[in-house]
Design an enzyme around this catalytic site. Structure first.
Site, short mmCIF file in Angstrom:
data_model
loop_
_atom_site.label_atom_id
_atom_site.label_comp_id
_atom_site.label_asym_id
_atom_site.label_seq_id
_atom_site.Cartn_x
_atom_site.Cartn_y
_atom_site.Cartn_z
N GLU A 294 11.84 17.06 13.31
CA GLU A 294 12.34 16.63 12.15
C GLU A 294 11.60 17.43 10.96
O GLU A 294 10.40 17.54 10.69
CB GLU A 294 11.96 15.13 11.92
N GLU B 43 10.68 1.24 9.93
CA GLU B 43 11.80 2.31 9.79
C GLU B 43 11.04 3.72 9.57
O GLU B 43 10.32 4.09 8.86
CB GLU B 43 12.17 2.23 8.16
N LYS C 77 0.72 -1.30 0.04
CA LYS C 77 0.14 0.03 -0.17
C LYS C 77 0.82 1.32 -0.13
O LYS C 77 1.49 1.67 1.07
CB LYS C 77 -0.83 0.06 1.28
N CYS D 106 14.72 10.09 5.28
CA CYS D 106 14.64 9.73 6.55
C CYS D 106 16.19 9.98 7.24
O CYS D 106 16.10 10.50 8.16
CB CYS D 106 14.43 8.50 6.58
#
Ligand code: NAD
Length: 468
Positions: free
Chosen positions: A374, A246, A170, A280
């Site tokens: 972040e 992750e 997905k 990331c």
């Protein structure tokens, strides 16, 4: 606009509602994707479950050959997939953009194809023989983000297939098109049901949430934000799913006093601004020793000034727009706050639409939002430090622990400091340089488990020990 189809049980799923996917460079429609619900998810899981008995009992050589055929298919369609990634994700075709992403996908697919998990003999003597076997799990659910849609899909799909699992993937509602096409392409060389794809806009029905709770999915491999990863872990608990998560990072780079600023400027730039910082393991905070602070900032800003930002379809563009409005607004608000506290060395003002130039802001410290959060965008905070131990402490003062880097002319000294950083990967004189033969994963809130290499492959299996 082109409507892209899902593939379930080897067949295109036509009809049904669809949703628009935005081209972030123009604000226009990049294409339409199926807006699916519980029935389609159940059909995809059932197809993957039905395909599992035959697929999982294939010989190791047969699985390897099938993975090689999948890799060849991606190679055959590389340029088409790259264009689709640029259209929906915004990154340029060139530079470290979509062609590079597809190149990475092919490299990972090829490397993963060549890996294997042979039976390990733990003991073989007069007391008996003890063997450790690695067994496929069943249906693997893959949930991917919008920053590297194609490469991350391959990171999830290939190890699952190589170890005899079947897959329901997905993609993010922001970037479903390249995954829809990828699954269609690779189904040409796979039995029906081995890889299925479902898409949705996450509004009336959240497919990812339903996958995490689905009784017939044995594992979720997820790449995305920490908040979503935590939700997945909660909803996966009742069915004891295996998880590889992750998640986000807030990677620090530490520049030691002995660097040559000119030499490291390019590496610092790409460490932070690859994919517009929407990576990331990009460098999201830069700690620079006071003795080289100004020289490093100048060299970094001088390199960044040369970078061409524009529509990714233009062969001249080296960086594209931010991928979506929500992320753009986040970067805008963090930069606005940082401007009140620090000094803008470069950028700082939004461009047209979702374009935002590379932005470097110095004079910040831990406690400022651009440092602590972040940003996942093209805005790098620079923090001046006096003492290396203080820099390490500031770098470690984060709930995240994905990556980190140390920049120095003395690699041995840098290696010693690397060991003090609380993160899954530490690079010396570079940042974010992942490779398929090295396990990659986060510590602390950045994740659970690893991807890549033998250690990553093992996460798609259950251990069975046979004592004879
Ligand atoms: P996100 O968590 O919003 O979405 C990721 C995926 O999860 C999407 O497919 C989304 O539809 C799905 N999802 C949404 N709600 C869900 C739910 N309740 N249950 C299950 N799935 C759900 O993340 P994003 O905005 O797409 O990506 C950005 C984030 O991903 C950043 O934090 C970044 O650091 C992280 N990221 C991490 C890595 C890594 O390897 N560690 C790689 C890329 C991105």
């Amino acid at each position: 606009m082109t409507r892209h189809f899902a593939t379930i049980n080897g067949k295109p799923v036509t009809g049904g509602p669809s949703f628009a996917v935005v081209n972030p460079a123009t604000g226009g429609e990049a294409g339409r994707a199926p807006n699916m619900g519980a029935a389609e998810l159940d059909a995809a899981v059932a197809a993957a479950q039905a395909a599992f008995p035959e697929w999982s009992t294939r010989s190791d050589e047969a699985l390897q050959a099938a993975c090689a055929a999948v890799t060849a298919k991606i190679e055959e369609h590389a340029e088409e997939l790259a264009r689709l990634v640029t259209l929906e994700q915004g990154k340029p075709l060139n530079g470290l953009g979509s062609r590079w992403e597809i190149g990475g996908a092919i490299a990972w697919a090829g490397y993963t194809t060549g890996l294997s998990l042979p039976i390990k003999v733990l003991q073989d003597n007069e007391q008996g023989r003890v063997e450790l076997h690695r067994k496929p799990l069943g249906v693997v659910g893959s949930i991917t983000p919008w920053n590297f849609p194609l490469m991350i899909a391959i990171w999830h799909i290939l190890p699952a297939l190589r170890t005899g699992n079947t897959v329901v993937i997905k993609p993010s509602p922001h970037t479903p098109l390249s995954t829809l096409r990828l699954v269609e392409i690779i189904n040409a060389v796979l039995p029906p049901g081995v890889v299925n794809v479902v898409t949705g806009d996450d509004k009336a029905f959240n497919i990812g949430a339903a996958m995490s709770a689905h009784p017939d999915i044995r594992k979720i491999v997820f790449t995305g934000s920490c908040a979503t990863g935590q939700k997945i872990m909660q909803s996966a608990a009742p069915t004891m799913k295996r998880l590889t998560l992750e998640m986000g990072g807030n990677d620090a780079g530490i520049v030691l006093p002995d660097v040559d600023p000119e030499k490291i400027a390019e590496g610092l730039f790409w460490g932070a601004f690859i994919n517009n910082g929407q990576t990331c393991a990009a460098m999201k905070r830069l700690y620079v020793h006071e003795s080289v602070h100004d020289a490093v900032c100048d060299a970094l800003a001088a390199f960044a000034r040369k970078i061409e930002v524009g529509d990714g379809m233009d062969e001249k563009s080296i960086l594209g727009p931010i991928q979506n409005r929500m992320q753009f607004d986040k970067v805008l608000s963090l930069v606005a706050d940082a401007k009140k506290r620090g000094r803008v060395l470069l950028g700082g003002e939004p461009g047209e639409g979702l374009f935002f130039p590379p932005t470097i802001i110095t004079g910040l410290s831990n406690g400022d939002a651009l440092v602590d959060e972040e940003q996942f965008g093209p805005a790098l905070p620079v923090i001046c430090y006096r003492d290396v131990e203080e820099a390490i402490a500031m770098a470690n003062d984060s709930s995240n622990g994905l990556g980190g880097s140390v920049w120095s002319s003395d690699v041995e000294a840098a290696r010693k400091l690397a060991g003090k950083m609380q993160c899954g990967s530490v690079w010396i004189n570079k940042h974010g340089a992942i490779q398929p033969n090295a396990p990659f994963g986060g510590v602390k809130a950045s994740g659970l488990g690893v991807e890549f290499a033998e250690e990553g492959l093992q996460e798609y299996t259950d251990v069975q020990v046979i004592f004879a």
